[in-house]
Write a protein that holds these residues in place. Structure first.
Motif, PDB file in Angstrom:
ATOM      1  N   LEU A   8      17.837 -24.137 -22.401  1.00 57.76           N
ATOM      2  CA  LEU A   8      16.879 -23.022 -22.484  1.00 57.76           C
ATOM      3  C   LEU A   8      16.485 -22.729 -23.923  1.00 57.76           C
ATOM      4  CD1 LEU A   8      15.336 -20.695 -21.050  1.00 57.76           C
ATOM      5  CD2 LEU A   8      17.345 -19.273 -21.480  1.00 57.76           C
ATOM      6  N   ILE A   9      17.475 -22.626 -24.812  1.00 61.33           N
ATOM      7  CA  ILE A   9      17.153 -22.263 -26.189  1.00 61.33           C
ATOM      8  C   ILE A   9      17.090 -23.468 -27.113  1.00 61.33           C
ATOM      9  CG2 ILE A   9      18.039 -19.917 -25.967  1.00 61.33           C
ATOM     10  CD1 ILE A   9      20.575 -20.756 -27.398  1.00 61.33           C
ATOM     11  N   ARG A 354      14.876  -6.605 -12.549  1.00 60.67           N
ATOM     12  CA  ARG A 354      14.574  -6.163 -13.916  1.00 60.67           C
ATOM     13  C   ARG A 354      15.813  -6.320 -14.797  1.00 60.67           C
ATOM     14  NH1 ARG A 354      12.603  -1.223 -13.031  1.00 60.67           N
ATOM     15  NH2 ARG A 354      10.458  -1.925 -13.319  1.00 60.67           N
ATOM     16  N   ARG A 357      16.587  -9.998 -15.640  1.00 63.26           N
ATOM     17  CA  ARG A 357      15.662 -10.536 -16.650  1.00 63.26           C
ATOM     18  C   ARG A 357      15.997  -9.957 -18.027  1.00 63.26           C
ATOM     19  NH1 ARG A 357      11.266  -9.952 -13.746  1.00 63.26           N
ATOM     20  NH2 ARG A 357      10.768  -7.874 -14.518  1.00 63.26           N
ATOM     21  N   LYS A 358      16.350  -8.690 -18.046  1.00 62.45           N
ATOM     22  CA  LYS A 358      16.668  -8.020 -19.315  1.00 62.45           C
ATOM     23  C   LYS A 358      17.887  -8.655 -19.970  1.00 62.45           C
ATOM     24  CE  LYS A 358      17.808  -3.331 -20.900  1.00 62.45           C
ATOM     25  NZ  LYS A 358      17.833  -1.920 -20.473  1.00 62.45           N
ATOM     26  N   LEU A 360      18.907 -11.670 -19.723  1.00 57.55           N
ATOM     27  CA  LEU A 360      18.544 -12.976 -20.277  1.00 57.55           C
ATOM     28  C   LEU A 360      17.964 -12.819 -21.675  1.00 57.55           C
ATOM     29  CD1 LEU A 360      18.314 -16.024 -19.925  1.00 57.55           C
ATOM     30  CD2 LEU A 360      16.039 -15.693 -18.954  1.00 57.55           C
ATOM     31  N   GLY A 361      17.079 -11.843 -21.843  1.00 57.93           N
ATOM     32  CA  GLY A 361      16.535 -11.569 -23.182  1.00 57.93           C
ATOM     33  C   GLY A 361      17.643 -11.211 -24.164  1.00 57.93           C
ATOM     34  N   GLN A 362      18.591 -10.391 -23.704  1.00 54.51           N
ATOM     35  CA  GLN A 362      19.686  -9.981 -24.589  1.00 54.51           C
ATOM     36  C   GLN A 362      20.571 -11.165 -24.971  1.00 54.51           C
ATOM     37  OE1 GLN A 362      21.436  -6.781 -22.303  1.00 54.51           O
ATOM     38  NE2 GLN A 362      19.986  -5.280 -23.101  1.00 54.51           N
ATOM     39  N   ILE A 364      19.469 -14.186 -25.392  1.00 54.37           N
ATOM     40  CA  ILE A 364      18.713 -14.922 -26.408  1.00 54.37           C
ATOM     41  C   ILE A 364      18.928 -14.295 -27.784  1.00 54.37           C
ATOM     42  CG2 ILE A 364      16.381 -15.525 -27.198  1.00 54.37           C
ATOM     43  CD1 ILE A 364      15.623 -15.836 -24.202  1.00 54.37           C
ATOM     44  N   TYR A 365      18.961 -12.959 -27.841  1.00 59.59           N
ATOM     45  CA  TYR A 365      19.231 -12.295 -29.124  1.00 59.59           C
ATOM     46  C   TYR A 365      20.598 -12.684 -29.679  1.00 59.59           C
ATOM     47  CZ  TYR A 365      15.470  -9.064 -27.710  1.00 59.59           C
ATOM     48  OH  TYR A 365      14.276  -8.529 -27.290  1.00 59.59           O
ATOM     49  N   PHE A 367      22.032 -15.394 -29.677  1.00 61.13           N
ATOM     50  CA  PHE A 367      22.044 -16.722 -30.290  1.00 61.13           C
ATOM     51  C   PHE A 367      20.850 -16.885 -31.225  1.00 61.13           C
ATOM     52  CE2 PHE A 367      25.630 -18.577 -28.194  1.00 61.13           C
ATOM     53  CZ  PHE A 367      25.759 -17.850 -27.031  1.00 61.13           C
ATOM     54  N   ASP A 368      20.467 -15.788 -31.890  1.00 55.95           N
ATOM     55  CA  ASP A 368      19.294 -15.816 -32.757  1.00 55.95           C
ATOM     56  C   ASP A 368      19.716 -15.870 -34.222  1.00 55.95           C
ATOM     57  OD1 ASP A 368      16.172 -13.862 -32.808  1.00 55.95           O
ATOM     58  OD2 ASP A 368      16.651 -15.896 -33.442  1.00 55.95           O
TER      59      ASP A 368
ATOM     60  N   LYS B  29      14.418 -17.071 -32.546  1.00 56.43           N
ATOM     61  CA  LYS B  29      14.046 -17.190 -31.127  1.00 56.43           C
ATOM     62  C   LYS B  29      13.313 -15.951 -30.642  1.00 56.43           C
ATOM     63  CE  LYS B  29      17.905 -20.191 -30.136  1.00 56.43           C
ATOM     64  NZ  LYS B  29      18.011 -20.526 -31.546  1.00 56.43           N
ATOM     65  N   ASP B  74      11.632  -2.811 -20.599  1.00 56.37           N
ATOM     66  CA  ASP B  74      12.687  -3.630 -19.980  1.00 56.37           C
ATOM     67  C   ASP B  74      12.099  -4.868 -19.322  1.00 56.37           C
ATOM     68  OD1 ASP B  74      15.201  -1.165 -18.844  1.00 56.37           O
ATOM     69  OD2 ASP B  74      14.751  -2.026 -20.816  1.00 56.37           O
ATOM     70  N   ASP B  75      10.909  -4.733 -18.757  1.00 59.27           N
ATOM     71  CA  ASP B  75      10.271  -5.873 -18.094  1.00 59.27           C
ATOM     72  C   ASP B  75       9.873  -6.970 -19.086  1.00 59.27           C
ATOM     73  OD1 ASP B  75       8.613  -4.024 -15.409  1.00 59.27           O
ATOM     74  OD2 ASP B  75      10.537  -5.082 -15.474  1.00 59.27           O
ATOM     75  N   TYR B  77      11.581  -8.747 -20.745  1.00 53.96           N
ATOM     76  CA  TYR B  77      12.862  -9.433 -20.959  1.00 53.96           C
ATOM     77  C   TYR B  77      13.768  -8.653 -21.917  1.00 53.96           C
ATOM     78  CZ  TYR B  77      11.363 -13.543 -18.387  1.00 53.96           C
ATOM     79  OH  TYR B  77      10.955 -14.395 -17.391  1.00 53.96           O
ATOM     80  N   GLY B  78      13.849  -7.350 -21.649  1.00 55.35           N
ATOM     81  CA  GLY B  78      14.771  -6.550 -22.456  1.00 55.35           C
ATOM     82  C   GLY B  78      14.344  -6.413 -23.904  1.00 55.35           C
ATOM     83  N   PRO B 101      11.609 -11.644 -27.066  1.00 61.13           N
ATOM     84  CA  PRO B 101      11.928 -13.067 -27.032  1.00 61.13           C
ATOM     85  C   PRO B 101      10.652 -13.903 -27.181  1.00 61.13           C
ATOM     86  CG  PRO B 101      12.954 -11.906 -25.199  1.00 61.13           C
ATOM     87  CD  PRO B 101      11.997 -10.960 -25.832  1.00 61.13           C
ATOM     88  N   PHE B 105      11.205 -19.794 -25.272  1.00 55.57           N
ATOM     89  CA  PHE B 105      12.556 -19.776 -24.727  1.00 55.57           C
ATOM     90  C   PHE B 105      12.648 -19.033 -23.399  1.00 55.57           C
ATOM     91  CE2 PHE B 105      13.858 -21.796 -28.423  1.00 55.57           C
ATOM     92  CZ  PHE B 105      13.281 -21.180 -29.503  1.00 55.57           C
TER      93      PHE B 105
END
Lengths: 434, 436
Positions: A8-9, A354, A357-358, A360-362, A364-365, A367-368, B29, B74-75, B77-78, B101, B105
């Protein structure tokens, strides 16, 4: 070296085990200016027993962390600074980590870090000075609302378990740490098989591996010294109560700690459990929730202080939620009420997509930036997982998994509560009634 | 796609007094947006701006309440979104941040940046309104929340001590005002006039937008121009930078107060200097701060903490826009006098003979290393650039490094001799009648 890639990343981490048994993880990040390195030792504030003859000293891992900076030539920090490197150390419940960040002089800084960890130099005079400094540190944190509410909540949930004791120990326990106990603790825990090294930055993993092997070969004796027996970490048993303390603060602070019945998980299942608990809290109490909107708009909670966190380790697993509130008993009731309301799963079902999905974004952060990558590596490997296991764990989390947290953790019988009232000192404790 | 430009931002003018600062880089990222609306710290306005920042998080015309706004964020992707007030010296800025994000990715490759920037524009330009004003019930709620937040903010006693030291040191100066405002101003602030105030600020005050990430310059400047160009008036004039020294007397003011229940005393010492961020001697002042108390091997750390065991927490830091320096520490009442003597002795020693070459070189190595690793820290990089812009300091990081490399023992000695202790503020937990 073993390779682990996250599709993914698009990043990969290489790992190996040195001949002495030290584990090594290298996270190449082309383009970063700084190189980050951490040596993580598998002992923390839960480990208090020093052999022989098995005396317990709260605060000894943290004390040792401080003392390792003193060498024959003086404080090793000066030598890091001369290379332009920032050095730091931290003791948690389960690990002690020594780290540096540099741009140039990477090899010299790396040698210094390994010398810091593997070449102890303990003196009576240094020990006496350190007792004073740490006693000042303990007193500093006695005025810190976050710290006091956190530890009081653990006391309310786990009584006298070491989780509830300040990681630095107490003024009394620190006074009893002597050279013999310090040296005994070091020899028992600071052994290669308990140690992992992590690197992140613009690095050549194979070159790093060879370099570290060479340095460690110089620093560690061929035959291991006599080893002491490591005391098994005492499993925390919940004994919920409500503990009230007072501090000179402006408003009451509520802190509720929930014991997870799912204890002893490790590896990817532990990461998955952590994600499930975080999602449960986010769905029910997060910024998108009806609870948050209702109580914020009514002035019952404050955005700056209201929040939660999950502490999921092999030795324990608990979550906390709280914040500054004018009516702590009322908010306790509201939070328990919301968990009860959620038991029919409808709230979890509605909020799942929701929240999933949230998270998943966190991830990614996490590993930023370089420092975040270093922390994520330690957090996963120290729990017997691989760093990118977070992503596969996340993908596996289902509605049922999140809902299960309500049955086995987020319920009133598993909850110990701390309330910090405005005042000038004092503690009261009452058992929770069923 | 632009190449990494070595960490510096590329400026683009969007409208009168609205600038975009772009840093195109592939190493992250996520994409980070920092938007600053710049004002001078002023009585009453400081409270207005603190309230405005809170109200901007409460809804827009399309997301008319807290919950819907938060669900939108939140939608993404946080995404991380915040509207706050920050302080840079005597300046107060409304600071919006948005971190998203990168589409590369995300499972479906969603571009979040365009909707994210449109959201930021709506937050700023189209906050939710009722009858041409902020909703009165929402404003009332935020006044109450802000008052609570201010009280909680000062529950951190080190923060309280520094604030009180500054208040004693700088009465009547903008720097002494609290960036979170003053609840005593609330009766004078109504929903409609606050709304007008906000829109006047948007029309008149400088706005800077920093964007860091894997972004294409041409596409992004187009989007930002479309979203952030609106009718702008002549920029509100801001007063010149403070001139420096303003001592009421030659003896430092000493204030001691107590709060029952505090376990450990907290001390702040406020010094005036003649040197600010844009001045030629600033690199020497920066290194003085490092070697005095700014890093883990500074004089104060080595002496008062490690050698004398008087404290755990001790440090120094600069307020570079207002030409001030502070020393702070957690100190027991019985050690207070000894601690003060030690700090003064260390400064006198540097004034008399200057630092040792070795300690100056150590401080320099650390300062330069932090300068060069700054591009890895997006928030730090934005703060560094914006602060220098506010101070009127020109020159790249390479020039800053060069200047640090030229600092001599004599120059550090000179800036140390320009330090004057103005105020000592000590807060402890003893009852009155007990002496230090």
């Amino acid at each position: 070296m073993r390779r682990a890639k996250c599709e993914l990343i698009g990043d990969e981490i290489l790992s190996d085990t040195l001949s002495q048994g030290i584990r090594l993880y290298v996270y190449p990040k082309p383009g970063l200016k700084a190189r980050h390195t951490a040596v993580s030792v598998g002992c923390g504030s839960l480990d208090t027993v020093c052999p022989p003859p098995g005396e317990a000293h709260h605060g000894i891992p943290h004390f040792l962390e401080h003392r390792l900076f003193e060498k024959l030539e003086g404080d090793i920090t000066a030598r890091f600074t001369a290379l332009g490197a920032d050095v730091d150390a931290q003791t948690s419940f389960t690990n002690t980590a020594y780290s540096f960040e540099c741009v140039d002089h990477f090899e010299e800084s790396l040698r210094l870090l390994l010398e810091l960890v593997f070449k102890p130099y303990f003196t009576e005079a240094g020990l006496v000075r350190e007792r004073q400094i740490i006693q000042h540190e303990i007193r500093l944190f006695e005025d810190n609302l976050e710290w006091v509410s956190f530890h009081t909540a653990l006391k309310a949930l786990y009584g006298q378990h070491p989780l509830a004791v300040d990681m630095a120990g107490t003024v009394e326990s620190v006074a009893q740490i002597d050279l013999r106990s310090l040296e005994g603790f070091y020899k028992t825990y600071y052994r290669p098989e308990h140690i992992a090294i992590f690197l992140c930055g613009e690095l050549d993993p194979l070159a790093c591996c060879h370099l570290i092997q060479e340095i460690v070969d110089d620093l560690l004796p061929r035959a291991g010294p006599e080893r002491g027996e490591i005391a098994v970490r005492q499993r925390p048993v919940p004994a919920p109560s409500t503990v009230s303390v007072s501090l000179p603060v402006s408003r009451p602070r509520l802190c509720m700690a929930f014991h997870d019945d799912e204890q002893g998980l490790r590896g990817p299942s532990l990461l998955k459990r952590e994600i499930c608990l975080e999602m449960a809290f986010d769905i029910l109490f997060g910024p998108s929730s009806e609870f948050f909107a209702r109580h914020y708009e009514a002035g019952h909670i404050q955005a700056e202080s209201f929040g939660w966190e999950t502490y999921a380790e092999i030795a324990f697993c608990f979550s906390m939620i709280g914040g500054d509130v004018d009516d702590p008993p009322g908010m306790m009731e509201a939070i328990h009420g919301e968990f009860n309301r959620a038991r029919d799963r409808r709230l979890i079902e509605r909020g799942y997509s929701r929240a999933h999905r949230k998270i998943l974004g966190q991830l990614i952060y996490r590993f930023d930036e370089g420092e975040a990558c270093l922390a994520s590596m330690q957090s996963t490997v120290n729990r017997e997982a691989e760093p990118f296991d977070y992503f596969s764990a996340h993908a596996q989390v289902s509605i049922a998994d999140v809902a299960s947290c309500l049955d086995s953790c987020l319920k009133e019988p598993n909850c110990g509560t701390a309330i910090v009232w405005p005042g000038d000192g004092g503690t009261t404790q009452q058992a929770c009634t069923d | 796609m632009s190449l990494d430009v070595g960490g510096d931002f590329q400026p683009h003018s969007i409208a009168k007094g609205v600038r975009l600062h772009l840093r195109s880089t592939q190493i992250f990222k996520t994409v980070r947006v920092d938007l600053f609306v710049h004002s001078l710290l002023q009585p009453l306005n400081n409270t207005r701006l603190a309230l405005v920042a809170r109200l901007l998080e409460r809804g827009t015309r399309d997301l008319p309440d807290l919950r819907r706004l938060n669900q939108f964020v939140d939608d993404l992707y946080g995404a991380i979104f915040a509207a706050e007030v920050d302080q840079f010296g005597d300046r107060q800025v409304v600071h919006l941040t948005l971190e998203l994000p990168d589409a590369r990715f995300l499972p479906e490759g969603d571009d979040l940046l365009a909707p994210g920037l449109e959201f930021l524009r709506d937050v700023l330009r189209y906050p939710f309104e009722e009858n041409a004003g902020f909703p009165p019930t929402v404003l009332a709620g935020e006044k109450h929340a802000l008052e609570q937040h201010i009280a909680s903010h000062f529950d951190d006693r080190m923060v309280l001590v520094l604030h009180r030291c500054i208040r004693e040191m700088c009465p009547g100066e903008p720097y002494s005002l609290c960036v979170l405002g003053d609840p005593g101003d609330f009766p004078r602030i109504g929903a409609a006039d606050l709304f007008d105030f906000h829109h006047r600020t948007l029309a008149q005050n400088p706005i800077d937008i920093y964007i860091t990430g894997a972004v294409a310059s041409e596409r992004l400047t187009g989007i930002v121009s479309d979203l952030f160009s609106w009718d702008r008036q002549a920029l509100a004039p801001l007063p010149p930078r403070p001139g420096g020294m303003a001592l009421a007397s030659s003896e430092p003011k000493v204030v001691m107060e107590s709060i029952a229940g505090m376990h450990q005393g907290k001390l702040a010492m406020g010094f005036r200097t003649t040197v600010g961020l844009a001045d030629e001697a600033y690199p020497a002042l920066l290194l003085l701060d490092f070697l005095l108390g700014g890093d883990a091997h500074s004089r104060l750390y080595r002496t008062v903490r490690e050698r004398l065991g008087l404290c755990y927490h001790v440090g120094s830091f600069l307020e570079p826009l207002c030409k001030l320096m502070f020393v702070e520490a957690g100190v027991e009442l019985q050690d207070y006098s000894r601690f003060l003597s030690q700090v003064r002795n260390q400064i006198h020693s540097i004034c008399d003979t200057g630092p040792q070459q070795e300690e100056l070189d150590r401080a320099r190595a650390l300062a330069i290393r932090r300068l060069w690793s700054m591009p890895d820290d997006r928030e730090g990089m934005v703060g560094f650039s914006y602060q220098r812009a506010l101070a009127g300091a020109t020159g790249s990081r390479a020039l800053v490094e060069e200047n640090l490399g030229r600092v001599t023992i004599r120059q550090v000695q000179d800036v140390a001799q320009g330090l004057v202790l103005d105020t000592v503020y000590f807060l402890h937990g003893q009852r009155s009648g007990q002496q230090a």
